[in-house]
Design an enzyme around this catalytic site. Structure first.
Site, PDB file in Angstrom:
ATOM      1  N   HIS A  98      13.113  -2.092  -0.737  1.00 38.67           N
ATOM      2  CA  HIS A  98      12.160  -1.648  -1.981  1.00 38.67           C
ATOM      3  C   HIS A  98      12.899  -0.454  -2.622  1.00 38.67           C
ATOM      4  O   HIS A  98      13.812   0.311  -1.865  1.00 38.67           O
ATOM      5  CB  HIS A  98      10.922  -0.978  -1.284  1.00 38.67           C
ATOM      6  CG  HIS A  98      10.007  -0.639  -2.742  1.00 38.67           C
ATOM      7  ND1 HIS A  98      10.130   0.322  -3.312  1.00 38.67           N
ATOM      8  CD2 HIS A  98       8.911  -1.557  -2.963  1.00 38.67           C
ATOM      9  CE1 HIS A  98       8.937   0.234  -4.021  1.00 38.67           C
ATOM     10  NE2 HIS A  98       8.460  -0.801  -4.063  1.00 38.67           N
ATOM     11  N   TRP A 148       0.746  -1.247   0.018  1.00 34.73           N
ATOM     12  CA  TRP A 148       0.063  -0.038   0.038  1.00 34.73           C
ATOM     13  C   TRP A 148       0.733   1.347  -0.037  1.00 34.73           C
ATOM     14  O   TRP A 148       0.197   2.241  -0.074  1.00 34.73           O
ATOM     15  CB  TRP A 148      -0.799  -0.146   1.203  1.00 34.73           C
ATOM     16  CG  TRP A 148      -2.170  -0.910   1.282  1.00 34.73           C
ATOM     17  CD1 TRP A 148      -2.267  -1.938   0.060  1.00 34.73           C
ATOM     18  CD2 TRP A 148      -3.150  -1.074   1.995  1.00 34.73           C
ATOM     19  NE1 TRP A 148      -3.488  -2.604   0.190  1.00 34.73           N
ATOM     20  CE2 TRP A 148      -3.943  -2.280   1.396  1.00 34.73           C
ATOM     21  CE3 TRP A 148      -3.468  -0.457   3.144  1.00 34.73           C
ATOM     22  CZ2 TRP A 148      -5.142  -2.444   2.198  1.00 34.73           C
ATOM     23  CZ3 TRP A 148      -4.750  -0.905   3.732  1.00 34.73           C
ATOM     24  CH2 TRP A 148      -5.522  -2.036   3.435  1.00 34.73           C
ATOM     25  N   LYS A 149       2.257   1.040   0.154  1.00 32.97           N
ATOM     26  CA  LYS A 149       3.057   2.300   0.389  1.00 32.97           C
ATOM     27  C   LYS A 149       2.444   3.257   1.330  1.00 32.97           C
ATOM     28  O   LYS A 149       1.848   2.898   2.321  1.00 32.97           O
ATOM     29  CB  LYS A 149       3.144   2.710  -1.085  1.00 32.97           C
ATOM     30  CG  LYS A 149       3.643   1.909  -1.936  1.00 32.97           C
ATOM     31  CD  LYS A 149       4.383   2.456  -3.271  1.00 32.97           C
ATOM     32  CE  LYS A 149       4.556   1.118  -4.095  1.00 32.97           C
ATOM     33  NZ  LYS A 149       5.219   1.673  -5.447  1.00 32.97           N
ATOM     34  N   GLU A 172      11.911  -6.823  -8.743  1.00 32.24           N
ATOM     35  CA  GLU A 172      10.831  -5.511  -9.241  1.00 32.24           C
ATOM     36  C   GLU A 172      12.016  -4.561  -9.894  1.00 32.24           C
ATOM     37  O   GLU A 172      12.691  -3.876  -9.156  1.00 32.24           O
ATOM     38  CB  GLU A 172      10.335  -4.840  -7.925  1.00 32.24           C
ATOM     39  CG  GLU A 172       9.488  -3.876  -8.284  1.00 32.24           C
ATOM     40  CD  GLU A 172       8.752  -3.642  -7.078  1.00 32.24           C
ATOM     41  OE1 GLU A 172       7.482  -4.168  -7.173  1.00 32.24           O
ATOM     42  OE2 GLU A 172       8.952  -2.964  -5.967  1.00 32.24           O
ATOM     43  N   GLY A 215       0.340   0.096  -6.825  1.00 31.69           N
ATOM     44  CA  GLY A 215      -0.813   1.037  -7.227  1.00 31.69           C
ATOM     45  C   GLY A 215      -2.122   0.367  -7.277  1.00 31.69           C
ATOM     46  O   GLY A 215      -3.320   0.547  -6.696  1.00 31.69           O
ATOM     47  N   SER A 251       3.829  -2.506 -12.221  1.00 27.04           N
ATOM     48  CA  SER A 251       2.864  -2.309 -12.803  1.00 27.04           C
ATOM     49  C   SER A 251       1.880  -3.502 -13.102  1.00 27.04           C
ATOM     50  O   SER A 251       1.512  -3.770 -14.333  1.00 27.04           O
ATOM     51  CB  SER A 251       3.109  -1.867 -14.292  1.00 27.04           C
ATOM     52  OG  SER A 251       3.829  -0.565 -14.098  1.00 27.04           O
TER      53      SER A 251
HETATM   54  P1  PGA Z   1       3.059  -0.807  -8.643  1.00 27.97           P
HETATM   55  O1  PGA Z   1       4.187  -0.854  -7.608  1.00 27.97           O
HETATM   56  O2  PGA Z   1       2.544  -2.185  -8.867  1.00 27.97           O
HETATM   57  O3  PGA Z   1       2.491   0.439  -8.545  1.00 27.97           O
HETATM   58  O4  PGA Z   1       4.198  -0.759 -10.043  1.00 27.97           O
HETATM   59  C1  PGA Z   1       4.925  -2.176  -7.000  1.00 27.97           C
HETATM   60  C2  PGA Z   1       5.805  -1.716  -6.119  1.00 27.97           C
HETATM   61  O5  PGA Z   1       6.435  -0.788  -5.923  1.00 27.97           O
HETATM   62  O6  PGA Z   1       5.999  -2.533  -5.034  1.00 27.97           O
END
Ligand code: PGA
Length: 258
Positions: free
Chosen positions: A97, A9-10, A170, A241, A219
């Site tokens: 991250h 969720w950041k 990632e 996101g 993404s």
């Molecule tokens: P995203 O982010 O799905 O919005 O690309 C993934 C993440 O940063 O863990």
């Protein structure tokens, strides 16, 4: 092998009420999955963790944090220990991250200390690695970067502990909030994951490499989630996101169980 869906969720949402409403959508989504086949893990901001754990009504949903410190307690203003996280009911922690590497200057050495401290408290670690730019990847420097990140982050980590680690491949440039970002192609994801398995084989053993849990992030959405989840070599996804949109989460979970 069981697949895992990690919702990063950041620094979202903004309020407790919004976080609880989002959790309700996850309850609905959890109805779509067989908990033995898919693990559903929410990584909310620290402040929402205990409240959401208390409000959780699904035995298919688990929780984790997005960071931790490397000491158990003490004079470390503003930090949160893995011990406290475990005690609050978290089972996972996301480390390394790219946003923390880039914005907060976290380096491999710091990440390594955090990985070891988290494992000591029996938190499962989601360790992010990935090339920082598309140009690095195109110049074939991406693999060098990944190798450095993985070997440094796992320095001193013993073989039996690998069962508690998820490696999240990632690429930083594929994260949806980066201008011009798009998900990495399935072929490229598969090659990078194969490369990560090869590295783990060299660092540990072939057995570890085969059993290692490696997921993809960048993404991921309802448009492509099924594509990644259907591959034998990909053990799940780290979703940013799209994990903030309840209907999108339900859609993704429906897609991946099809
Ligand atoms: P995203 O982010 O799905 O919005 O690309 C993934 C993440 O940063 O863990």
């Amino acid at each position: 092998m069981k697949k895992h869906f990690f919702a990063n969720w950041k620094m979202n949402p903004r309020t407790v009420v919004e976080a609880e409403n989002l959790l309700k959508m996850y309850h609905e989504g959890a109805g779509e999955i067989d908990g033995k086949k898919i693990g559903l893990i929410i990584l909310p901001p620290f402040v929402f963790l205990p409240g959401l754990i208390e409000k959780n009504k699904s035995n298919k949903i688990e929780f984790g944090a997005q960071n931790c410190f490397w000491e158990k307690e003490g004079a470390f203003t503003g930090e949160i220990s893995p011990y406290a996280l475990k005690n609050a009911g978290a089972n996972y922690v996301l480390l390394g991250h790219s946003e923390r590497r880039r914005i907060l200057g976290e380096n491999n050495e710091v990440i390594n200390k955090k990985v070891k401290a988290a494992l000591k408290e029996r938190l499962r670690v989601i360790l992010c690695v990935g090339e920082s730019s598309l140009s690095a990847e195109q110049a074939d420097k991406g693999y060098l970067e990944i190798k450095e990140q993985l070997s440094a982050a796992l320095a001193g980590v013993k073989k039996p502990d690998l069962k508690d680690i998820f490696v999240a491949y990632e690429p930083a440039w594929a994260i949806s909030t980066v201008p011009g970002a798009q998900a990495e192609s399935l072929d490229d994801v598969l090659s990078s994951i194969l490369y990560l398995r090869k590295l783990l084989g060299e660092m540990y053993s072939r057995d570890v490499a085969q059993k290692a849990k490696i997921i993809y992030g960048g993404s991921v959405s309802s448009q492509n989630a099924a594509e990644y989840f259907s591959q034998d070599g990909i053990d799940g996804a780290l979703v940013g996101g799209a994990s903030l949109n309840g209907s999108e989460v339900i859609k993704m979970l429906k897609e991946i169980v099809k």
